[in-house]
Write a protein that holds these residues in place. Sequence first.
Motif, PDB file in Angstrom:
ATOM      1  N   SER A  29      30.811  24.417  50.540  1.00  0.00           N
ATOM      2  CA  SER A  29      30.462  23.038  50.228  1.00  0.00           C
ATOM      3  C   SER A  29      30.007  22.952  48.784  1.00  0.00           C
ATOM      4  O   SER A  29      29.615  23.953  48.169  1.00  0.00           O
ATOM      5  CB  SER A  29      29.353  22.536  51.161  1.00  0.00           C
ATOM      6  OG  SER A  29      28.185  23.304  51.005  1.00  0.00           O
ATOM      7  N   ALA A  52      38.697  16.900  57.420  1.00  0.00           N
ATOM      8  CA  ALA A  52      37.673  15.865  57.300  1.00  0.00           C
ATOM      9  C   ALA A  52      38.187  14.654  56.547  1.00  0.00           C
ATOM     10  O   ALA A  52      37.766  13.518  56.798  1.00  0.00           O
ATOM     11  CB  ALA A  52      36.440  16.439  56.597  1.00  0.00           C
ATOM     12  N   GLU A  53      39.134  14.873  55.636  1.00  0.00           N
ATOM     13  CA  GLU A  53      39.633  13.797  54.792  1.00  0.00           C
ATOM     14  C   GLU A  53      40.650  12.910  55.508  1.00  0.00           C
ATOM     15  O   GLU A  53      40.649  11.690  55.314  1.00  0.00           O
ATOM     16  CB  GLU A  53      40.277  14.396  53.532  1.00  0.00           C
ATOM     17  CG  GLU A  53      40.714  13.389  52.493  1.00  0.00           C
ATOM     18  CD  GLU A  53      39.557  12.757  51.757  1.00  0.00           C
ATOM     19  OE1 GLU A  53      39.742  11.653  51.226  1.00  0.00           O
ATOM     20  OE2 GLU A  53      38.467  13.356  51.736  1.00  0.00           O
ATOM     21  N   ASP A  79      42.441  24.345  56.465  1.00  0.00           N
ATOM     22  CA  ASP A  79      41.470  23.816  55.522  1.00  0.00           C
ATOM     23  C   ASP A  79      40.678  22.689  56.182  1.00  0.00           C
ATOM     24  O   ASP A  79      41.182  21.577  56.369  1.00  0.00           O
ATOM     25  CB  ASP A  79      42.206  23.306  54.277  1.00  0.00           C
ATOM     26  CG  ASP A  79      41.263  22.915  53.150  1.00  0.00           C
ATOM     27  OD1 ASP A  79      40.097  22.567  53.436  1.00  0.00           O
ATOM     28  OD2 ASP A  79      41.690  22.958  51.983  1.00  0.00           O
ATOM     29  N   MET A 100      32.960  27.353  55.944  1.00  0.00           N
ATOM     30  CA  MET A 100      33.510  26.356  55.026  1.00  0.00           C
ATOM     31  C   MET A 100      32.574  26.169  53.842  1.00  0.00           C
ATOM     32  O   MET A 100      31.411  25.810  54.017  1.00  0.00           O
ATOM     33  CB  MET A 100      33.718  25.026  55.760  1.00  0.00           C
ATOM     34  CG  MET A 100      34.336  23.939  54.876  1.00  0.00           C
ATOM     35  SD  MET A 100      34.762  22.438  55.809  1.00  0.00           S
ATOM     36  CE  MET A 100      33.121  21.885  56.299  1.00  0.00           C
ATOM     37  N   PHE A 107      33.169  17.493  63.914  1.00  0.00           N
ATOM     38  CA  PHE A 107      32.376  17.873  62.743  1.00  0.00           C
ATOM     39  C   PHE A 107      30.877  17.717  62.974  1.00  0.00           C
ATOM     40  O   PHE A 107      30.082  18.488  62.424  1.00  0.00           O
ATOM     41  CB  PHE A 107      32.813  17.050  61.521  1.00  0.00           C
ATOM     42  CG  PHE A 107      33.970  17.663  60.777  1.00  0.00           C
ATOM     43  CD1 PHE A 107      33.759  18.452  59.670  1.00  0.00           C
ATOM     44  CD2 PHE A 107      35.268  17.469  61.217  1.00  0.00           C
ATOM     45  CE1 PHE A 107      34.820  19.039  58.989  1.00  0.00           C
ATOM     46  CE2 PHE A 107      36.335  18.041  60.552  1.00  0.00           C
ATOM     47  CZ  PHE A 107      36.118  18.835  59.436  1.00  0.00           C
ATOM     48  N   GLY A 147      38.301  21.005  54.946  1.00  0.00           N
ATOM     49  CA  GLY A 147      38.108  19.906  54.012  1.00  0.00           C
ATOM     50  C   GLY A 147      39.222  18.882  54.128  1.00  0.00           C
ATOM     51  O   GLY A 147      38.987  17.666  54.104  1.00  0.00           O
ATOM     52  N   VAL A 148      40.446  19.356  54.283  1.00  0.00           N
ATOM     53  CA  VAL A 148      41.590  18.468  54.501  1.00  0.00           C
ATOM     54  C   VAL A 148      41.435  17.724  55.821  1.00  0.00           C
ATOM     55  O   VAL A 148      41.694  16.521  55.917  1.00  0.00           O
ATOM     56  CB  VAL A 148      42.905  19.274  54.479  1.00  0.00           C
ATOM     57  CG1 VAL A 148      44.081  18.407  54.938  1.00  0.00           C
ATOM     58  CG2 VAL A 148      43.173  19.828  53.088  1.00  0.00           C
TER      59      VAL A 148
END
Length: 351
Positions: free
Chosen positions: A276, A235-236, A230, A274, A259, A232-233
């Motif tokens: 958004s 990036a977090e 993932d 991915m 990124f 998104g994970v």
Amino acid sequence: MTMLANHETADPGPSATAEPVLRLRDLRLRFGHGGADLVAGVSLTVGRGETLCVVGESGCGKSVTALALMGLLPTPPARITGGEAIFEGRDLFQLTERERADLRGSAMGMIFQEPMTSLNPAFTVGQQIAEGVMRHRQVSKAQARAIALDILKRVRIPAPEKRLDSYPHQLSGGMRQRVMIAMALVNQPRLLIADEPTTALDVTIQAQVLALIAQLQRETGTAMILITHDLGVVAEVATHVAVMYAGRVVEAGPVEAIFTDPQHPYTIGLMGAMPSLGARQGSLSTIPGTVPPADDMPDGCRFAPRCPFAQDNCRAEDPPLREVAAHHSAACWYAPLEEKLPASDTRRAAA
């Protein structure tokens, strides 16, 4: 950074001046005696308080690498054919099984993907946490139970006094995952490996669990390797990223570099796939084909059969992971892509 030998990867992780908690060099691993290496020349580095995210599709070798580090692969059929994993001055691959068992659950902790298959249904939550405490600390059963209760409070289990005597099946998925986090962190490990820790949870609980792990990591300074598909994970929570494909690291560097300026066609494909929340130009892209099986690896670059830029040299010789910018490495003959490929091709890959 000089170019590395073929297949050997650079170390995505802390700066050269920091003493890493773990330095994995050129891990090679296979199952049985035939076929190619399932993990072929993987190197990873993670420092105190850092989060290294290892990302890639299912079948890329992420979980196998983690299990090899923890000493949890069955041998046979698994065989480590090369490499070293230096943890606190010792090579994990040279330790006896007893020495590895002494590290697991104390200096090294692991959060597994599916807690229901990792927790013992015959014992209460408190018994399972306390067992790990008593295995690695000189404490009484009552003291171990008190420590177990304290860690349940720290991971924010509701009504921890009651849950201490609950069985795994009596807990929700989110609470079971919190129990797994508690078991992994109860002995304050210096290295935490989290293998897809939020995959089976809904989005709201995922965010809570990730925030909890990050908070506990900040409090203890634990180094973490987080395995996920993932982005998104990633990036977090990530400080550094290693992108794996077919048992090799194909791109590595600080999360911002990965990124904002991905330099491997596979990474660009993952970014394009991915979703958004904001406005998007066109539809999500896909990467054609699948990850090749270990017994049918292509010659040359393992991504070449799926790569839109592949040429004859890509199919003949595997590119080494080499630095294309400061602390940013990619295993592609055409990286940096913006210098070696027409602008139209790079725009098409990113679309």
